[in-house]
Motif scaffolding. Sequence first.
Motif, PDB file in Angstrom:
ATOM      1  N   LEU A 186      64.016  41.120  15.301  1.00 26.34           N
ATOM      2  CA  LEU A 186      63.357  42.415  15.455  1.00 26.34           C
ATOM      3  C   LEU A 186      63.791  43.370  14.349  1.00 26.34           C
ATOM      4  CD1 LEU A 186      64.079  42.843  19.268  1.00 26.34           C
ATOM      5  CD2 LEU A 186      61.867  42.202  18.285  1.00 26.34           C
ATOM      6  N   ARG A 187      62.883  44.225  13.949  1.00 26.01           N
ATOM      7  CA  ARG A 187      63.222  45.211  12.919  1.00 26.01           C
ATOM      8  C   ARG A 187      63.908  46.417  13.548  1.00 26.01           C
ATOM      9  NH1 ARG A 187      59.679  46.903   7.699  1.00 26.01           N
ATOM     10  NH2 ARG A 187      60.795  48.801   7.093  1.00 26.01           N
ATOM     11  N   MET A 188      65.003  46.838  12.926  1.00 30.00           N
ATOM     12  CA  MET A 188      65.707  48.040  13.362  1.00 30.00           C
ATOM     13  C   MET A 188      65.299  49.232  12.491  1.00 30.00           C
ATOM     14  SD  MET A 188      69.624  46.851  14.238  1.00 30.00           S
ATOM     15  CE  MET A 188      70.012  48.398  15.088  1.00 30.00           C
ATOM     16  N   PRO A 189      65.434  50.449  12.992  1.00 37.22           N
ATOM     17  CA  PRO A 189      65.138  51.642  12.188  1.00 37.22           C
ATOM     18  C   PRO A 189      66.309  51.963  11.254  1.00 37.22           C
ATOM     19  CG  PRO A 189      65.840  52.313  14.372  1.00 37.22           C
ATOM     20  CD  PRO A 189      65.776  50.802  14.387  1.00 37.22           C
ATOM     21  N   PHE A 190      66.589  51.036  10.356  1.00 35.80           N
ATOM     22  CA  PHE A 190      67.793  51.167   9.531  1.00 35.80           C
ATOM     23  C   PHE A 190      67.730  52.370   8.600  1.00 35.80           C
ATOM     24  CE2 PHE A 190      64.863  48.355   7.341  1.00 35.80           C
ATOM     25  CZ  PHE A 190      64.941  48.715   6.006  1.00 35.80           C
ATOM     26  N   GLU A 191      66.505  52.772   8.213  1.00 38.86           N
ATOM     27  CA  GLU A 191      66.387  53.948   7.358  1.00 38.86           C
ATOM     28  C   GLU A 191      66.868  55.199   8.098  1.00 38.86           C
ATOM     29  OE1 GLU A 191      62.743  51.235   6.549  1.00 38.86           O
ATOM     30  OE2 GLU A 191      63.862  51.990   8.292  1.00 38.86           O
ATOM     31  N   GLN A 192      66.421  55.352   9.368  1.00 39.85           N
ATOM     32  CA  GLN A 192      66.842  56.509  10.160  1.00 39.85           C
ATOM     33  C   GLN A 192      68.330  56.438  10.488  1.00 39.85           C
ATOM     34  OE1 GLN A 192      64.040  54.569  10.575  1.00 39.85           O
ATOM     35  NE2 GLN A 192      62.738  55.475  12.155  1.00 39.85           N
ATOM     36  N   LEU A 193      68.837  55.247  10.761  1.00 40.37           N
ATOM     37  CA  LEU A 193      70.257  55.102  11.075  1.00 40.37           C
ATOM     38  C   LEU A 193      71.122  55.481   9.879  1.00 40.37           C
ATOM     39  CD1 LEU A 193      70.124  51.752  13.091  1.00 40.37           C
ATOM     40  CD2 LEU A 193      70.467  54.054  14.010  1.00 40.37           C
ATOM     41  N   THR A 194      70.656  55.150   8.679  1.00 41.97           N
ATOM     42  CA  THR A 194      71.384  55.534   7.471  1.00 41.97           C
ATOM     43  C   THR A 194      71.444  57.054   7.338  1.00 41.97           C
ATOM     44  OG1 THR A 194      70.683  53.497   6.356  1.00 41.97           O
ATOM     45  CG2 THR A 194      71.496  55.286   4.964  1.00 41.97           C
ATOM     46  N   LYS A 195      70.332  57.723   7.649  1.00 43.18           N
ATOM     47  CA  LYS A 195      70.312  59.188   7.597  1.00 43.18           C
ATOM     48  C   LYS A 195      71.265  59.784   8.618  1.00 43.18           C
ATOM     49  CE  LYS A 195      65.551  59.603   5.897  1.00 43.18           C
ATOM     50  NZ  LYS A 195      64.174  60.072   6.214  1.00 43.18           N
ATOM     51  N   LEU A 196      71.345  59.178   9.797  1.00 40.99           N
ATOM     52  CA  LEU A 196      72.248  59.683  10.820  1.00 40.99           C
ATOM     53  C   LEU A 196      73.705  59.523  10.391  1.00 40.99           C
ATOM     54  CD1 LEU A 196      70.522  58.493  14.110  1.00 40.99           C
ATOM     55  CD2 LEU A 196      70.623  60.807  13.176  1.00 40.99           C
ATOM     56  N   CYS A 197      74.000  58.445   9.687  1.00 43.02           N
ATOM     57  CA  CYS A 197      75.365  58.271   9.173  1.00 43.02           C
ATOM     58  C   CYS A 197      75.721  59.400   8.210  1.00 43.02           C
ATOM     59  CB  CYS A 197      75.503  56.918   8.472  1.00 43.02           C
ATOM     60  SG  CYS A 197      75.550  55.504   9.589  1.00 43.02           S
ATOM     61  N   LYS A 198      74.786  59.749   7.338  1.00 42.41           N
ATOM     62  CA  LYS A 198      75.028  60.852   6.404  1.00 42.41           C
ATOM     63  C   LYS A 198      75.224  62.165   7.171  1.00 42.41           C
ATOM     64  CE  LYS A 198      72.338  58.877   2.580  1.00 42.41           C
ATOM     65  NZ  LYS A 198      73.501  58.631   1.713  1.00 42.41           N
ATOM     66  N   LYS A 199      74.388  62.361   8.177  1.00 44.21           N
ATOM     67  CA  LYS A 199      74.451  63.593   8.964  1.00 44.21           C
ATOM     68  C   LYS A 199      75.800  63.752   9.645  1.00 44.21           C
ATOM     69  CE  LYS A 199      72.321  65.683  13.086  1.00 44.21           C
ATOM     70  NZ  LYS A 199      71.233  65.516  14.104  1.00 44.21           N
ATOM     71  N   HIS A 200      76.364  62.658  10.134  1.00 45.17           N
ATOM     72  CA  HIS A 200      77.589  62.730  10.925  1.00 45.17           C
ATOM     73  C   HIS A 200      78.836  62.304  10.152  1.00 45.17           C
ATOM     74  CE1 HIS A 200      75.557  63.718  14.682  1.00 45.17           C
ATOM     75  NE2 HIS A 200      74.641  62.832  14.370  1.00 45.17           N
ATOM     76  N   GLY A 201      78.695  62.063   8.847  1.00 50.96           N
ATOM     77  CA  GLY A 201      79.860  61.793   8.021  1.00 50.96           C
ATOM     78  C   GLY A 201      80.426  60.393   8.125  1.00 50.96           C
ATOM     79  N   LEU A 202      79.605  59.419   8.511  1.00 49.80           N
ATOM     80  CA  LEU A 202      80.057  58.020   8.553  1.00 49.80           C
ATOM     81  C   LEU A 202      79.606  57.295   7.296  1.00 49.80           C
ATOM     82  CD1 LEU A 202      79.217  58.805  11.691  1.00 49.80           C
ATOM     83  CD2 LEU A 202      79.588  56.365  12.043  1.00 49.80           C
ATOM     84  N   LEU A 203      80.349  56.263   6.927  1.00 50.36           N
ATOM     85  CA  LEU A 203      79.884  55.323   5.926  1.00 50.36           C
ATOM     86  C   LEU A 203      78.860  54.398   6.578  1.00 50.36           C
ATOM     87  CD1 LEU A 203      83.309  54.352   4.316  1.00 50.36           C
ATOM     88  CD2 LEU A 203      81.516  55.724   3.229  1.00 50.36           C
ATOM     89  N   SER A 204      77.808  54.058   5.861  1.00 48.88           N
ATOM     90  CA  SER A 204      76.760  53.177   6.392  1.00 48.88           C
ATOM     91  C   SER A 204      76.826  51.821   5.694  1.00 48.88           C
ATOM     92  CB  SER A 204      75.382  53.799   6.189  1.00 48.88           C
ATOM     93  OG  SER A 204      75.160  54.097   4.814  1.00 48.88           O
ATOM     94  N   LEU A 205      76.841  50.764   6.499  1.00 42.14           N
ATOM     95  CA  LEU A 205      76.824  49.400   5.987  1.00 42.14           C
ATOM     96  C   LEU A 205      75.613  48.693   6.597  1.00 42.14           C
ATOM     97  CD1 LEU A 205      77.771  46.742   4.747  1.00 42.14           C
ATOM     98  CD2 LEU A 205      79.513  46.584   6.545  1.00 42.14           C
ATOM     99  N   ILE A 206      74.600  48.426   5.777  1.00 41.01           N
ATOM    100  CA  ILE A 206      73.399  47.743   6.251  1.00 41.01           C
ATOM    101  C   ILE A 206      73.570  46.238   6.061  1.00 41.01           C
ATOM    102  CG2 ILE A 206      70.922  47.429   5.987  1.00 41.01           C
ATOM    103  CD1 ILE A 206      70.734  50.268   4.930  1.00 41.01           C
TER     104      ILE A 206
END
Length: 446
Positions: A186-206
């Motif tokens: 299944l496809r995940m909303p990885f684009e939106q999840l990456t934005k949320l990481c930026k918003k909350h100060g997390l590093l994002s690993l796709i």
Amino acid sequence: MDSKPQNGTATSMECGSEAIKQHFCFDPKYKNLNHGSFGTYPKPVRAVLRSAQDECEARPDTYIRYTFGKNLDVSREAVSKIVHAPVEACVFVPNATTGVNTVLRSLVYEPKDVIFYFDTIYGACEKTVIYLTETTHAEARKVEYTYPLSDEALCDAFEKAISEVKAAGKNPKVAIFDSIVSMPGLRMPFEQLTKLCKKHGLLSLIDGAHCVGHISIDLQEIDPDFFVSNLHKWLFVPRGCALLYVPVRNQHLIRSTLPTSHGFQPLPTEGAAIKNPLPPSRKNAFVTNFEFVGTIDNSPYMCVPAAIEFRKAFTWQGRSGEDAIIAFTEDQAKKAGQVVSGILGTEILDNEAKTLTKCNFANIRLPLDFEVDASGDGDKAIEIAQWLSSTLNNEYDTFIAILVYNNAWWARLSAQVYLDMSDWEWAGHTLKEVCGRVQKGQALEI
């Protein structure tokens, strides 16, 4: 129309045509319905693989020490263009699991640092996170949910988990999430999840194990902190070859390859410097570090330009190259799901917005009853799933990935350019037949 192969490569190939199969190495009796697990590559790419191996064996030291790095740069340049990333941010590792481990094991974890991961994470990556919680200061937080759910609900669950961790006085450090989940596919909303990481100060690993060659990707636009994708699954590159993308801003965080090799730069200490026996390089430290990681067969890395070139010949409904392949395979997956679910009298795993199926996978529920056929026993259900997969392989000359999810059995269909709808009609009737055998008790016979 498909042109006849010239020098091993077709000048034009219509996606889904029977003639495409001649370019691959399949046993004529075998239906390759599970491209997503291990991928495969065409004969023209095989020729490049063997040529690289021959060149290496002709002059091993010359090739490994002086030629390989130059050829590797050509491959890095080729893949950087199709993912829209700076070439200095792109290196190769053997597979996505290695890439994920390289990133997660390179980060330094302080007390109260938290690694976020999602309920449908790839099993090996979940075990990597668990191992790090056993050996470092890192803690882990799983974002829990059950498919099908909307992209918005998944993002909300992620933000809720972040808020709870912060409220507990802990530090959200990094989040790992898929572009396309492996099982169920299944496809995940990885684009939106990456934005949320930026918003909350997390590093994002796709974890894009199923990304390059499968869906369109623009890394400069999405701008993750780390991204890894197998190229041997969907791009027609030989196993094993994966892209590891680390933007320049984060390359100081990835100080070591896995395993640590000659390119590692120790922190300044007193005493003599540790020497690198390989020729000096003018490339940046990150690229140099990943250029030689122990002695392995790096020939698959040399095949990336040939695979990309081969894919340029595909056409479908006025499209060509990558656009044709990606559009055709997503369309085939949707139609295959409709055909197989229709034959089985069941449904496709998707949400109301149909975002989960914007990829080459379709997950079809099998016509089995958890309470009746497995007596409500999860272990028996897994045993039945394993019997289904092995029976398809041993008796029907094919393989379809079967999983137990939410007390139901699902078949993951994997669309590809060398398949057509007759293959999926056959798959539907075959699945119906083997499910009938399960209902007669054959899967649990001693």
